[in-house]
Design an enzyme around this catalytic site. Sequence first.
Site, PDB file in Angstrom:
ATOM      1  N   LYS A 179      -2.029  11.195  17.678  1.00 49.70           N
ATOM      2  CA  LYS A 179      -0.570  10.408  17.747  1.00 49.70           C
ATOM      3  C   LYS A 179       0.262  10.613  16.551  1.00 49.70           C
ATOM      4  O   LYS A 179      -0.324  10.076  15.808  1.00 49.70           O
ATOM      5  CB  LYS A 179      -1.420   9.114  18.062  1.00 49.70           C
ATOM      6  CG  LYS A 179       0.578   8.970  18.723  1.00 49.70           C
ATOM      7  CD  LYS A 179       0.214   7.302  18.411  1.00 49.70           C
ATOM      8  CE  LYS A 179       0.807   6.902  17.344  1.00 49.70           C
ATOM      9  NZ  LYS A 179       2.303   7.449  17.239  1.00 49.70           N
ATOM     10  N   GLU A 253      -4.414   3.695   4.883  1.00 48.51           N
ATOM     11  CA  GLU A 253      -3.167   4.581   4.308  1.00 48.51           C
ATOM     12  C   GLU A 253      -1.830   3.960   3.852  1.00 48.51           C
ATOM     13  O   GLU A 253      -1.472   4.308   5.225  1.00 48.51           O
ATOM     14  CB  GLU A 253      -3.619   6.119   4.378  1.00 48.51           C
ATOM     15  CG  GLU A 253      -4.622   6.813   3.581  1.00 48.51           C
ATOM     16  CD  GLU A 253      -5.352   6.129   2.670  1.00 48.51           C
ATOM     17  OE1 GLU A 253      -4.585   5.856   1.658  1.00 48.51           O
ATOM     18  OE2 GLU A 253      -6.608   7.147   2.078  1.00 48.51           O
ATOM     19  N   CYS A 289       5.013   7.861  -0.054  1.00 51.42           N
ATOM     20  CA  CYS A 289       4.453   6.330  -0.436  1.00 51.42           C
ATOM     21  C   CYS A 289       4.154   6.361  -1.889  1.00 51.42           C
ATOM     22  O   CYS A 289       3.680   5.144  -2.150  1.00 51.42           O
ATOM     23  CB  CYS A 289       2.937   6.775   0.286  1.00 51.42           C
ATOM     24  SG  CYS A 289       1.977   7.609   0.000  1.00 51.42           S
ATOM     25  N   GLU A 388       8.517  -2.226  -1.013  1.00 54.85           N
ATOM     26  CA  GLU A 388       9.144  -0.236  -0.905  1.00 54.85           C
ATOM     27  C   GLU A 388       9.885  -0.365   0.234  1.00 54.85           C
ATOM     28  O   GLU A 388      10.250  -0.496   1.396  1.00 54.85           O
ATOM     29  CB  GLU A 388       7.262   0.124   0.184  1.00 54.85           C
ATOM     30  CG  GLU A 388       7.894   1.679  -0.055  1.00 54.85           C
ATOM     31  CD  GLU A 388       6.296   2.309   0.901  1.00 54.85           C
ATOM     32  OE1 GLU A 388       5.978   1.590   2.436  1.00 54.85           O
ATOM     33  OE2 GLU A 388       5.511   3.268   0.901  1.00 54.85           O
TER      34      GLU A 388
HETATM   35  P1  NAD Z   1       4.670   2.511  10.983  1.00 51.91           P
HETATM   36  O1  NAD Z   1       3.516   2.349   9.803  1.00 51.91           O
HETATM   37  O2  NAD Z   1       5.963   2.472  11.999  1.00 51.91           O
HETATM   38  O3  NAD Z   1       3.937   4.107  12.147  1.00 51.91           O
HETATM   39  C1  NAD Z   1       2.975   4.728  11.494  1.00 51.91           C
HETATM   40  C2  NAD Z   1       2.489   5.717  12.678  1.00 51.91           C
HETATM   41  O4  NAD Z   1       1.571   4.900  13.317  1.00 51.91           O
HETATM   42  C3  NAD Z   1       3.604   6.112  13.636  1.00 51.91           C
HETATM   43  O5  NAD Z   1       2.977   7.472  14.069  1.00 51.91           O
HETATM   44  C4  NAD Z   1       3.701   4.971  14.754  1.00 51.91           C
HETATM   45  O6  NAD Z   1       3.800   5.452  15.989  1.00 51.91           O
HETATM   46  C5  NAD Z   1       2.175   4.248  14.371  1.00 51.91           C
HETATM   47  N1  NAD Z   1       2.124   2.520  14.924  1.00 51.91           N
HETATM   48  C6  NAD Z   1       2.562   1.772  14.791  1.00 51.91           C
HETATM   49  N2  NAD Z   1       2.558   0.631  14.448  1.00 51.91           N
HETATM   50  C7  NAD Z   1       1.382   0.642  14.988  1.00 51.91           C
HETATM   51  C8  NAD Z   1       0.477  -0.190  15.676  1.00 51.91           C
HETATM   52  N3  NAD Z   1       0.928  -1.456  15.528  1.00 51.91           N
HETATM   53  N4  NAD Z   1      -0.705   0.424  16.550  1.00 51.91           N
HETATM   54  C9  NAD Z   1      -1.299   1.810  16.350  1.00 51.91           C
HETATM   55  N5  NAD Z   1       0.144   2.700  15.634  1.00 51.91           N
HETATM   56  C10 NAD Z   1       1.181   2.181  15.390  1.00 51.91           C
HETATM   57  O7  NAD Z   1       4.884   3.687   9.251  1.00 51.91           O
HETATM   58  P2  NAD Z   1       6.250   5.283   9.302  1.00 51.91           P
HETATM   59  O8  NAD Z   1       7.611   4.501   9.209  1.00 51.91           O
HETATM   60  O9  NAD Z   1       6.493   6.307  10.318  1.00 51.91           O
HETATM   61  O10 NAD Z   1       5.851   5.761   8.090  1.00 51.91           O
HETATM   62  C11 NAD Z   1       6.260   5.326   6.665  1.00 51.91           C
HETATM   63  C12 NAD Z   1       5.576   4.647   6.011  1.00 51.91           C
HETATM   64  O11 NAD Z   1       3.950   4.945   5.806  1.00 51.91           O
HETATM   65  C13 NAD Z   1       5.763   3.461   4.371  1.00 51.91           C
HETATM   66  O12 NAD Z   1       4.790   2.602   4.676  1.00 51.91           O
HETATM   67  C14 NAD Z   1       4.603   4.357   3.560  1.00 51.91           C
HETATM   68  O13 NAD Z   1       4.361   4.069   2.459  1.00 51.91           O
HETATM   69  C15 NAD Z   1       3.406   4.510   4.596  1.00 51.91           C
HETATM   70  N6  NAD Z   1       3.056   6.359   3.881  1.00 51.91           N
HETATM   71  C16 NAD Z   1       1.169   6.295   3.147  1.00 51.91           C
HETATM   72  C17 NAD Z   1       0.833   6.982   2.564  1.00 51.91           C
HETATM   73  C18 NAD Z   1       0.053   7.044   1.795  1.00 51.91           C
HETATM   74  O14 NAD Z   1      -1.151   8.002   2.205  1.00 51.91           O
HETATM   75  N7  NAD Z   1      -0.756   5.996   1.807  1.00 51.91           N
HETATM   76  C19 NAD Z   1       1.276   8.142   3.201  1.00 51.91           C
HETATM   77  C20 NAD Z   1       2.439   8.459   3.826  1.00 51.91           C
HETATM   78  C21 NAD Z   1       3.256   7.233   4.417  1.00 51.91           C
END
Ligand code: NAD
Length: 482
Positions: A179, A253, A289, A388
Amino acid sequence: MSMQYDSLFIGGDWIAPSSSKRITAISASTEQPIGSVPEAQEADVDAAVAAARRALDDPAGWAHWAPAARAAAIERLADVLERRAEDVVQCVSAQNGMPVAVARQLEGVFPVVLLRYYAGLARDTATEETRPGLFGGSTLVCREPLGVVGAIVPWNFPQTLAAFKYAPALAAGCTLVIKPSPETVLDAFVFAEAVAEAGIPAGVVNVVPGGREVGAYLVEHPGVDKISFTGSTAAGRSIGEVCGRLLRPVTLELGGKSAAIVLDDAGLDLQTMSEKLFAATLLNNGQTCFLGTRVLAPRSRYSEIVDLFTDLAGTLKVGDALDDTTQIGPMATAAQRDRVEQYIAKGLGDGARITIGGGRPADQDKGWFVEPTIFADVENNHTIAQEEIFGPVLSVIPYSDEDEAVRIANDSDFGLGGTVWTNDPDRGLALAKRVQTGTIGINGYLPEPTAPFGGVKASGLGRELGPEALSNYQQLKSIYLD
Ligand code: NAD
């Protein structure tokens, strides 16, 4: 760029979506639409999970192929993605604002490298081992594919972070429902085309673009055996709760607020070090991240380090993500730009001092840009040092001695990345071992495919990359032999 897709890649075919709802891809640099795709609904997720299940259960299917045959198919996918790298790169940069030069190095290259690495591991890693027993007899320990994987991916490195999941999962013999984020859908369709062209068997990889509701539906789906999630800590907590209730294996992650610890002996010359400092603190417009967004500077050199980062920020070329010379592109969305601006206001309100940036670049009349911004006089308990920001904003925090540097570095809810900058590698290593984090670099930072990557505390659960990630997608079975 105008890319339109009318069908979804499910069960190895391009099929009509269950509804007419669509997701429009918007350029972060121009704010203009650049394409659209169908938005997957629950019925489409049902179809995708069913296809993945069929592909998994087929007695002659992917999960039962000899590892060498799977490896050959994975390498074919790597070859196709290598050929189509520039298509992927253009889509990603246009949508999320990643400078195209960065996207070429990461989004274009990393998935190909990971696929080839895991194809090699699939070939070389035994899936059965006979162990002599302590009470006589022996045990056959089998590593079986874990099953159907729901892979949920964020927008910041959409293809690389998807590959962190699908490359080891495919090598292990799992099937996937991926997804992508609604902000980055076009690259996911290029990837789906590559899967089809590479001849990966039907149903092994399925793609369901959609928002958090579709993601949440996938997490709960009874046909899914494991969830692999990369995204925000807030979403990770809620996914972790659901998986806990379902006793469903999960890898999370999540976010970070890592420390870049500059030691008093560090020889930081901007001429020679700017690329490494940039990659460790501001890569991808700060939308990464693992970045060291808290720069810890010894009091004895505080103003020099503040000046260094101010000079670094001042040299960066801000512009359209698709311009080859751009180093800082726009934020991925208007909402993200607003969030970053709110943090900048909060930093000022808490008494920190901006040395450069803080606003929108005057020469960009379109796009969700924020100037690279350096804050001095930051205390570690300020909001901008604890939360963050996910934008090109660094906080420089003073410390008195190494013990205090370690204490400040560890005084964080997160623990994902980090760096130590020093002229003495032994001293750097000793300090790196004291930082509570999943990964840390000395005089630079870049995730290494062969080594586990992930976080501690609110940065997540489990690890990706390395041979450890292959094990994440395997189920262990012990057969006690007579
Ligand atoms: P987000 O959590 O809003 O969304 C990430 C993904 O999850 C999207 O595909 C979203 O549609 C989906 N999603 C959101 N809520 C969900 C739920 N309750 N159930 C299932 N799916 C859900 O994050 P974002 O804004 O897209 O990405 C930025 C974040 O990701 C930052 O906090 C960043 O630090 C983190 N990140 C972490 C890593 C790592 O490897 N640790 C790498 C990249 C980004």
